[in-house]
Design an enzyme around this catalytic site. Structure first.
Site, PDB file in Angstrom:
ATOM      1  N   CYS A   1     -12.504 -22.517   2.068  1.00  0.00           N
ATOM      2  CA  CYS A   1     -11.317 -23.408   1.998  1.00  0.00           C
ATOM      3  C   CYS A   1     -10.944 -23.900   3.178  1.00  0.00           C
ATOM      4  O   CYS A   1     -11.411 -24.595   4.026  1.00  0.00           O
ATOM      5  CB  CYS A   1     -10.275 -22.911   1.332  1.00  0.00           C
ATOM      6  SG  CYS A   1      -9.129 -24.092   0.318  1.00  0.00           S
ATOM      7  N   TYR A   2      -9.317 -23.539   3.823  1.00  0.00           N
ATOM      8  CA  TYR A   2      -9.149 -23.828   4.968  1.00  0.00           C
ATOM      9  C   TYR A   2      -9.987 -23.445   6.275  1.00  0.00           C
ATOM     10  O   TYR A   2     -10.302 -24.178   7.260  1.00  0.00           O
ATOM     11  CB  TYR A   2      -7.686 -23.241   5.342  1.00  0.00           C
ATOM     12  CG  TYR A   2      -7.190 -23.984   6.588  1.00  0.00           C
ATOM     13  CD1 TYR A   2      -6.357 -25.071   6.582  1.00  0.00           C
ATOM     14  CD2 TYR A   2      -7.091 -23.191   7.935  1.00  0.00           C
ATOM     15  CE1 TYR A   2      -5.685 -25.319   7.612  1.00  0.00           C
ATOM     16  CE2 TYR A   2      -6.592 -23.634   8.940  1.00  0.00           C
ATOM     17  CZ  TYR A   2      -5.678 -24.513   8.921  1.00  0.00           C
ATOM     18  OH  TYR A   2      -5.208 -25.153  10.041  1.00  0.00           O
TER      19      TYR A   2
ATOM     20  N   SER B   1       9.124   7.852  -7.465  1.00  0.00           N
ATOM     21  CA  SER B   1       9.512   7.398  -8.522  1.00  0.00           C
ATOM     22  C   SER B   1       8.841   7.987  -9.725  1.00  0.00           C
ATOM     23  O   SER B   1       9.201   7.868 -10.979  1.00  0.00           O
ATOM     24  CB  SER B   1       9.344   6.092  -8.628  1.00  0.00           C
ATOM     25  OG  SER B   1       7.936   5.533  -8.819  1.00  0.00           O
ATOM     26  N   GLY B   2       7.655   8.563  -9.693  1.00  0.00           N
ATOM     27  CA  GLY B   2       6.734   9.054 -10.638  1.00  0.00           C
ATOM     28  C   GLY B   2       5.802   8.090 -10.839  1.00  0.00           C
ATOM     29  O   GLY B   2       4.802   8.173 -11.829  1.00  0.00           O
ATOM     30  N   GLY B   3       5.823   6.578 -10.210  1.00  0.00           N
ATOM     31  CA  GLY B   3       4.839   5.600 -10.448  1.00  0.00           C
ATOM     32  C   GLY B   3       3.442   5.843  -9.850  1.00  0.00           C
ATOM     33  O   GLY B   3       3.371   6.932  -9.087  1.00  0.00           O
ATOM     34  N   VAL B   4       2.662   5.303 -10.100  1.00  0.00           N
ATOM     35  CA  VAL B   4       1.216   5.294  -9.336  1.00  0.00           C
ATOM     36  C   VAL B   4       1.200   5.358  -7.904  1.00  0.00           C
ATOM     37  O   VAL B   4       0.805   6.386  -7.248  1.00  0.00           O
ATOM     38  CB  VAL B   4       0.124   4.209  -9.956  1.00  0.00           C
ATOM     39  CG1 VAL B   4      -1.276   4.452  -9.389  1.00  0.00           C
ATOM     40  CG2 VAL B   4       0.058   4.249 -11.466  1.00  0.00           C
ATOM     41  N   ASP B   5       1.942   4.394  -7.404  1.00  0.00           N
ATOM     42  CA  ASP B   5       1.862   4.111  -6.098  1.00  0.00           C
ATOM     43  C   ASP B   5       2.565   5.219  -5.255  1.00  0.00           C
ATOM     44  O   ASP B   5       1.926   5.917  -4.259  1.00  0.00           O
ATOM     45  CB  ASP B   5       2.524   2.743  -5.785  1.00  0.00           C
ATOM     46  CG  ASP B   5       2.259   1.638  -6.330  1.00  0.00           C
ATOM     47  OD1 ASP B   5       0.932   1.550  -6.671  1.00  0.00           O
ATOM     48  OD2 ASP B   5       2.961   0.653  -6.643  1.00  0.00           O
ATOM     49  N   SER B   6       3.756   5.743  -5.560  1.00  0.00           N
ATOM     50  CA  SER B   6       4.546   6.855  -4.942  1.00  0.00           C
ATOM     51  C   SER B   6       3.828   8.288  -5.085  1.00  0.00           C
ATOM     52  O   SER B   6       3.818   9.117  -4.237  1.00  0.00           O
ATOM     53  CB  SER B   6       6.087   6.926  -5.392  1.00  0.00           C
ATOM     54  OG  SER B   6       6.254   7.224  -6.603  1.00  0.00           O
ATOM     55  N   SER B   7       3.047   8.317  -6.288  1.00  0.00           N
ATOM     56  CA  SER B   7       2.626   9.370  -6.471  1.00  0.00           C
ATOM     57  C   SER B   7       1.178   9.869  -5.741  1.00  0.00           C
ATOM     58  O   SER B   7       1.183  10.730  -5.093  1.00  0.00           O
ATOM     59  CB  SER B   7       1.896   9.318  -8.162  1.00  0.00           C
ATOM     60  OG  SER B   7       3.195   9.376  -8.892  1.00  0.00           O
TER      61      SER B   7
END
Length: 539
Positions: free
Chosen positions: A86-87, A233-239
């Protein structure tokens, strides 16, 4: 001379496209390591990285605009294979003496591409090897190359674009006006493969297992004997970040779970149970529910909610860090689970490009006064599905790795309008039913197909509570209660998504249960909008 497999690296020069990181990811999907650099990097800076190949990304500007990003011409003379999209296609053309013109008709979305091969001249396109003479590609442009530079061969065209691709095999320079990195370009992955393995002679040697080793080494070298605090947080990323840091530095890591009262039903208890057993780290549970409730009282504007939640988030962290310092355990580093969609949607480009802000993210808002942590963000070059792969390579259990994406501001941005205890209770109960039913639906599909992202499976699903009431009839009596909106999408990386084609019987069960089991709700609607034009979340 072919590059050493151990030192292979593809550099993506980012000209401000929202697909810039997607290019790097597509390369990594083919098991070749890739990194992004700003488009204004000098040839000397790029050469210092010892690239095996260079890819020029797309971008929103016109190559002739006064403030258009440029490229150091010497980049195209490094003797390294270069591929432009593209560009990147247009900047290659004008830099080498070709011309770009403004078309009367633009091309946006799918386009029919015709591959040009000059049999008499003995030329067959290396880029299009193994692909048909007519194929569908993804276009997004109005400007187009009108004349290829000297030494280049035009290898394809569309009804609108006379130079849809071009190449100079002698100098190993290739470019396309369309976007091979986008799934809608049907043979785009084949073209990338042709470039990496046939043109550049690279090997498939980059794996998640190797990434784990390098990331652990990076964290260990950066941290030394200092302490790290992590927003868990218990989410994927922080885990995944917790697992990486735990493997790298062990007890030097303190995981802090800030409970703002905006999590899903029973989630705080689940988070504490999982992460006090899964990780050999310090775990601190901060009960901030009442403080958040007071701050959010009466706030209706979504960005105001995000700013309040983000600012208080850091205040809570600062309080924990201060207490650790008073206890003789000062913290030098803050680890975050920032991934690339967070960065690109916030317009906070680390690669020198510019992107419009779609929404802010709690882990990209500046620290409050007095906070002086150094950041560790080991996932900031990766998409969600890559993070999941990394989690599996780290040995994390599947129920953590495949957990539903959940925004930092929690249910506050799934409640349209002001947040109140009544609304939170309604949404938590409705959302629990949505997750229970669609978890079961996904599990059945997984048993049948063996694939977590099969044709009809849901990647993310949740309930939204709008700030309206509707008339209904329950038990022969008129009701005036709240509706619930079901949002369920199919996606792999959160950059694009389509609404999930859930069977009617599943939708019926979800609706019936919510209306029957959640007081204050008398209607359920289903959001059937893709991303784009919508976002996955409502706020």
């Amino acid at each position: 001379m072919q590059p050493s497999a151990a030192k292979q690296k593809v550099i993506v020069l980012d000209f401000g496209a929202q697909y810039g990181q997607l290019i790097a990811r597509r390369v990594r999907d083919l098991h070749v390591y890739s990194e992004i650099m700003p488009c204004d990097a000098s040839a000397a800076e790029i050469a210092a990285e010892q690239p095996s190949a260079i890819i020029l990304s797309g971008g929103p500007a016109s190559v002739y605009a006064d403030d258009a990003p440029k490229i150091d011409p010497a980049v195209l003379e490094l003797g390294v294979p270069v591929l432009g999209f593209c560009y990147g296609h247009q900047i290659m053309a004008v830099t080498l003496g070709g011309e770009v013109a403004h078309s009367e008709v633009g091309e946006y979305g799918p386009a029919k591409l015709y591959v040009d091969e000059d049999a008499e001249a003995g030329h067959a396109s290396a880029l299009f090897a193994g692909t048909p003479a007519e194929q569908t590609v993804w276009m997004s442009h109005r400007d187009a190359v009108s004349r290829a530079p000297e030494g280049f061969v035009v290898t394809s065209h569309t009804d609108v674009c006379p130079v849809a691709s071009m190449e100079c095999p002698e100098k190993r320079l290739y470019s396309t006006q369309f976007h091979p990195e986008v799934r809608h370009s049907v043979y785009g992955n084949q073209m990338l493969s042709n470039f990496l393995f046939n043109v550049c002679g690279l090997e498939k040697n980059w794996t998640m297992e190797g990434l784990v080793e390098s990331k652990v080494a990076e964290i260990r070298e950066k941290v030394g004997d200092h302490r790290v605090i992590l927003a868990l947080s218990g989410g994927v990323d922080s885990s995944v970040v917790a697992a990486l840091c735990s493997r790298a530095i062990g007890k030097q890591l303190t995981c802090v779970f800030v409970n703002h009262g905006l999590l899903r039903k029973n989630e705080p208890e689940q988070v504490e149970e999982v992460f006090t057993r899964q990780f050999d780290v310090d775990f601190i549970h901060v009960h901030a529910e009442e403080r958040y409730a007071k701050l959010l009282d009466g706030v209706t504007e979504p960005e105001a909610k995000r700013r309040i939640i983000g600012t208080q988030f850091w205040e809570e962290f600062f309080a924990v860090a201060k207490q650790l310092e008073e206890d003789g355990r000062p913290v030098q580093y803050l680890a975050q689970g920032t991934i690339y969609p967070d960065i690109i949607e916030s317009g906070a480009r680390k690669t020198g490009g510019k992107a419009s802000t779609i929404k802010s993210h709690h882990n990209l808002i500046p620290f409050p006064d007095g906070v002086s942590f150094d950041l560790i963000e080991p996932l900031d070059h990766f998409f969600k599905d890559e993070v999941r792969e990394l989690g599996l390579a780290l040995g994390l259990p599947e129920h953590i790795v495949y957990r539903q994406p959940f925004p930092g501001p929690g249910l506050a941005i799934r409640i349209i309008g002001a947040v109140s205890p009544e609304k939170l209770e309604i949404l938590k109960n409705a959302d629990a039913i949505v997750r229970e039913e669609l978890d079961a639906y996904n599990a059945r599909l997984f048993e049948e197909t063996g694939e977590r992202n099969s044709e009809h499976s849901c990647w993310q699903y949740f309930a939204v509570l709008p700030d309206i009431k509707s008339v209904g009839v329950m038990g022969d009596e008129r009701t005036y209660a709240r509706p619930i909106i079901l949002r369920a999408v199919e996606s792999s990386d959160a950059m694009t998504a389509d609404w999930a084609k859930i069977p009617y019987d599943v939708l019926t069960r979800v609706s019936s249960r919510i209306v029957a089991e959640v007081p204050g709700v008398n209607r359920v609607a289903y959001d059937i909008t893709s991303k784009p034009p919508a976002t996955i979340e409502w706020e």
